[in-house]
Scaffold this motif. Structure first.
Motif, short mmCIF file in Angstrom:
data_model
loop_
_atom_site.label_atom_id
_atom_site.label_comp_id
_atom_site.label_asym_id
_atom_site.label_seq_id
_atom_site.Cartn_x
_atom_site.Cartn_y
_atom_site.Cartn_z
N MET A 31 0.83 -1.20 0.00
CA MET A 31 0.00 0.00 0.00
C MET A 31 0.87 1.26 0.00
SD MET A 31 -3.06 -1.07 2.66
CE MET A 31 -3.91 0.50 2.52
N ARG A 32 1.96 1.20 0.76
CA ARG A 32 2.86 2.34 0.82
C ARG A 32 3.49 2.62 -0.54
NH1 ARG A 32 5.26 0.80 4.98
NH2 ARG A 32 6.96 -0.35 3.98
N ASP A 33 3.91 1.54 -1.23
CA ASP A 33 4.53 1.71 -2.55
C ASP A 33 3.55 2.29 -3.57
OD1 ASP A 33 6.84 0.68 -1.49
OD2 ASP A 33 6.51 -1.36 -2.27
N VAL A 34 2.31 1.78 -3.54
CA VAL A 34 1.30 2.27 -4.48
C VAL A 34 0.97 3.73 -4.18
CG1 VAL A 34 -1.09 2.00 -5.28
CG2 VAL A 34 0.31 -0.02 -4.85
N ALA A 35 0.87 4.07 -2.90
CA ALA A 35 0.57 5.45 -2.52
C ALA A 35 1.65 6.40 -3.02
CB ALA A 35 0.41 5.55 -1.00
N GLN A 36 2.91 5.99 -2.85
CA GLN A 36 4.02 6.84 -3.28
C GLN A 36 4.01 7.01 -4.80
OE1 GLN A 36 7.83 5.42 -1.98
NE2 GLN A 36 8.96 7.19 -2.74
N ALA A 42 1.47 6.72 -6.84
CA ALA A 42 0.27 7.42 -7.32
C ALA A 42 0.18 8.84 -6.79
CB ALA A 42 -0.98 6.64 -6.87
N GLY A 43 1.08 9.18 -5.86
CA GLY A 43 1.08 10.53 -5.32
C GLY A 43 -0.10 10.81 -4.40
N VAL A 44 -0.53 9.78 -3.67
CA VAL A 44 -1.64 9.96 -2.73
C VAL A 44 -1.23 9.42 -1.38
CG1 VAL A 44 -3.39 9.81 -4.57
CG2 VAL A 44 -2.67 7.73 -3.36
N SER A 45 -2.11 9.60 -0.39
CA SER A 45 -1.83 9.08 0.94
C SER A 45 -2.11 7.57 0.99
CB SER A 45 -2.69 9.78 1.98
OG SER A 45 -4.06 9.44 1.81
N GLN A 46 -1.53 6.91 1.99
CA GLN A 46 -1.79 5.48 2.15
C GLN A 46 -3.26 5.24 2.50
OE1 GLN A 46 1.37 3.44 4.16
NE2 GLN A 46 0.01 1.79 4.88
N ALA A 47 -3.86 6.20 3.20
CA ALA A 47 -5.28 6.07 3.53
C ALA A 47 -6.13 6.05 2.27
CB ALA A 47 -5.72 7.22 4.44
N ALA A 48 -5.73 6.81 1.25
CA ALA A 48 -6.48 6.83 -0.01
C ALA A 48 -6.47 5.46 -0.68
CB ALA A 48 -5.91 7.89 -0.95
N ILE A 49 -5.36 4.74 -0.54
CA ILE A 49 -5.30 3.39 -1.11
C ILE A 49 -6.31 2.49 -0.41
CG2 ILE A 49 -3.81 1.43 -1.62
CD1 ILE A 49 -3.05 4.06 -3.01
N SER A 50 -6.39 2.60 0.90
CA SER A 50 -7.36 1.81 1.65
C SER A 50 -8.79 2.17 1.25
CB SER A 50 -7.17 2.03 3.15
OG SER A 50 -8.14 1.31 3.89
N TYR A 51 -9.05 3.49 1.08
CA TYR A 51 -10.37 3.93 0.67
C TYR A 51 -10.75 3.37 -0.70
CZ TYR A 51 -10.35 7.40 4.45
OH TYR A 51 -10.31 8.03 5.66
N ALA A 52 -9.79 3.32 -1.61
CA ALA A 52 -10.07 2.85 -2.98
C ALA A 52 -10.63 1.43 -2.97
CB ALA A 52 -8.81 2.92 -3.82
N TYR A 53 -10.15 0.61 -2.05
CA TYR A 53 -10.58 -0.79 -2.01
C TYR A 53 -11.72 -1.05 -1.02
CZ TYR A 53 -6.51 -2.01 -4.83
OH TYR A 53 -5.61 -2.10 -5.84
N SER A 60 -13.14 10.14 -5.59
CA SER A 60 -13.80 10.32 -6.88
C SER A 60 -13.48 9.13 -7.78
CB SER A 60 -13.31 11.61 -7.54
OG SER A 60 -11.94 11.48 -7.91
N ALA A 61 -14.27 8.97 -8.82
CA ALA A 61 -14.04 7.88 -9.76
C ALA A 61 -12.67 8.01 -10.41
CB ALA A 61 -15.14 7.86 -10.83
N ALA A 62 -12.25 9.23 -10.68
CA ALA A 62 -10.94 9.45 -11.32
C ALA A 62 -9.81 9.05 -10.38
CB ALA A 62 -10.80 10.92 -11.73
N GLN A 63 -9.94 9.38 -9.09
CA GLN A 63 -8.92 9.01 -8.12
C GLN A 63 -8.79 7.49 -8.00
OE1 GLN A 63 -10.60 11.42 -4.87
NE2 GLN A 63 -8.58 12.40 -4.64
N ARG A 64 -9.93 6.82 -7.94
CA ARG A 64 -9.90 5.36 -7.82
C ARG A 64 -9.27 4.74 -9.06
NH1 ARG A 64 -14.87 2.24 -7.04
NH2 ARG A 64 -13.49 0.70 -6.08
N GLU A 65 -9.64 5.23 -10.23
CA GLU A 65 -9.09 4.67 -11.47
C GLU A 65 -7.58 4.84 -11.52
OE1 GLU A 65 -8.89 2.65 -14.92
OE2 GLU A 65 -10.64 2.88 -13.59
N ARG A 66 -7.08 6.01 -11.11
CA ARG A 66 -5.64 6.27 -11.08
C ARG A 66 -4.93 5.29 -10.13
NH1 ARG A 66 -0.73 7.10 -12.86
NH2 ARG A 66 0.63 8.21 -11.41
N ILE A 67 -5.53 5.08 -8.95
CA ILE A 67 -4.94 4.17 -7.97
C ILE A 67 -4.91 2.75 -8.51
CG2 ILE A 67 -5.35 3.06 -5.72
CD1 ILE A 67 -6.31 5.85 -4.74
N GLY A 118 1.68 -4.63 -9.61
CA GLY A 118 1.31 -5.99 -9.23
C GLY A 118 0.67 -6.09 -7.86
N TYR A 119 0.04 -5.00 -7.42
CA TYR A 119 -0.63 -5.00 -6.10
C TYR A 119 -2.09 -5.39 -6.29
CZ TYR A 119 -2.57 -3.16 -1.72
OH TYR A 119 -3.22 -3.01 -0.52
#
Length: 350
Positions: A1-6, A8-19, A26-33, A41-42
């Protein structure tokens, strides 16, 4: 999660929210993540890690008294399952079916799947009074929602006013002038018995739904000044079609009746089939009233009590998920309606 957040340029919390809580992004934020996650490969939060963090496994258990095939063969239970699965899919919650036969040695010893099963809570469907399965799951101190069964106290509950709905069904036949009325119930006590029901057996009834419906029929008889003891009551001893047909044959082969109150549509449809085999015309020679309003009831033009079976499953699941998330247990009573179709008429002239 930390690697994906870094990446994607978002917080680690945003990664958790996406899933887990997509409404927070927003739909755009989720799609980017998700694009970045795919590139790295996450596959999403690890289920075991989520369980350790939240204490939840993302699954609920449905307790049924009979075997697993019953859950799919019985039309009313199938409709309930449809509602449960719809609510579960929306919440991304898995469903585990848990057969709880009374003769189970594991239940008697307070062990088995009810203690081992990985679920966040239980739906207890039509459990007879005193069923050891309810006591077993209460020992786990997990949320429980009772569907149609007796509430031992303080638990969430979903059902209908069976007594009042049955009273209306019986009152309909009595208002038409019927006085020779037979009654069919599927099971009062889960002991395998089938045949005529004595006053003693009525008092011993452990199935809340059948007990309440009989009480409703009795109330209508008394209000109309018809002796309740004059009604012939036959117990099928089970829910499958062969038991229903056998009960219908027993009833129509005993004392002459001009109408049948069937405590389920399955029993009512079996009665109609048996009556036609005997050369009886419906409703000219025999009126029939069911209960549930299954899809087959409309096709047969059966007069019956409509209850929202799919919505019952949906509401029970939503209520269980609320309690799992910390909500307070409450009771939900759903509406019913007597649907008069073509299987009831005045009794034939004597």
């Amino acid at each position: 999660m930390r690697d994906v957040a870094q990446a994607a340029g978002v917080s680690q919390a945003a990664i958790s929210y996406a899933y887990n809580r997509p409404e927070k992004l927003s739909a755009a934020q989720r799609e980017r993540i998700f694009q970045v996650a795919d590139q790295l490969g996450y596959a999403g939060p690890h289920s075991a890690g989520r369980t350790l963090r939240t204490g939840q496994v993302g699954a609920i258990g449905l307790m049924i008294t009979d075997s697993l095939p019953y859950a799919f063969d019985d039309p009313a239970t199938s409709a309930l399952l449809k509602g449960i699965s719809e609510a579960g899919e929306v919440a991304e919650t898995a469903l585990t079916l848990l057969p709880c036969p009374l003769e189970s040695d594991q239940l008697a010893q307070r062990s088995g799947v009810l203690l081992r099963g990985l679920v966040d809570g239980f739906l207890a469907y039509a459990m007879p009074e005193g069923h050891p399965a309810v006591e077993t799951v209460l020992r786990r101190e997990l949320p429980v929602v009772i569907i149609d069964g007796p509430n031992p106290g303080g638990l969430a509950w979903v059902g209908i006013q069976d007594r009042e709905a049955a009273r209306q069904a019986a009152a309909h036949l009595l208002a038409l002038g019927h006085r020779s009325i037979g009654i069919l119930v599927d099971r009062l006590v889960p002991d395998g018995y089938s045949g005529p029901v004595s006053p003693t057996r009525r008092r011993q009834a452990r199935d809340r739904v059948m007990k309440e419906r009989l009480a409703g029929y009795a109330a209508a008889f008394r209000a109309a000044g018809v002796p309740w003891g004059s009604a012939t009551i036959i117990e099928a001893g089970g829910f499958h079609e062969s038991a229903s047909l056998s009960a219908a044959r027993t009833l129509l082969g005993s004392e002459p009746v001009t109408a049948v109150l069937a405590a389920t549509d399955v029993l009512a449809l079996a009665t109609m089939s048996t009556a036609r085999d005997r050369g009886l015309r419906i409703p000219d020679d025999l009126s029939v009233v069911g209960f549930d309003d299954l899809p087959a009831a409309a096709g047969a033009q059966l007069t019956t009590v409509h209850q929202p079976l799919v919505d019952k499953g949906r509401r029970a699941t939503q209520l269980l998920l609320e309690v799992i998330e910390g909500g307070q247990p409450r009771e939900i009573c759903l509406p019913t309606e007597l649907v008069v179709r073509e299987t009831t008429a005045q009794p034939p002239p004597q």
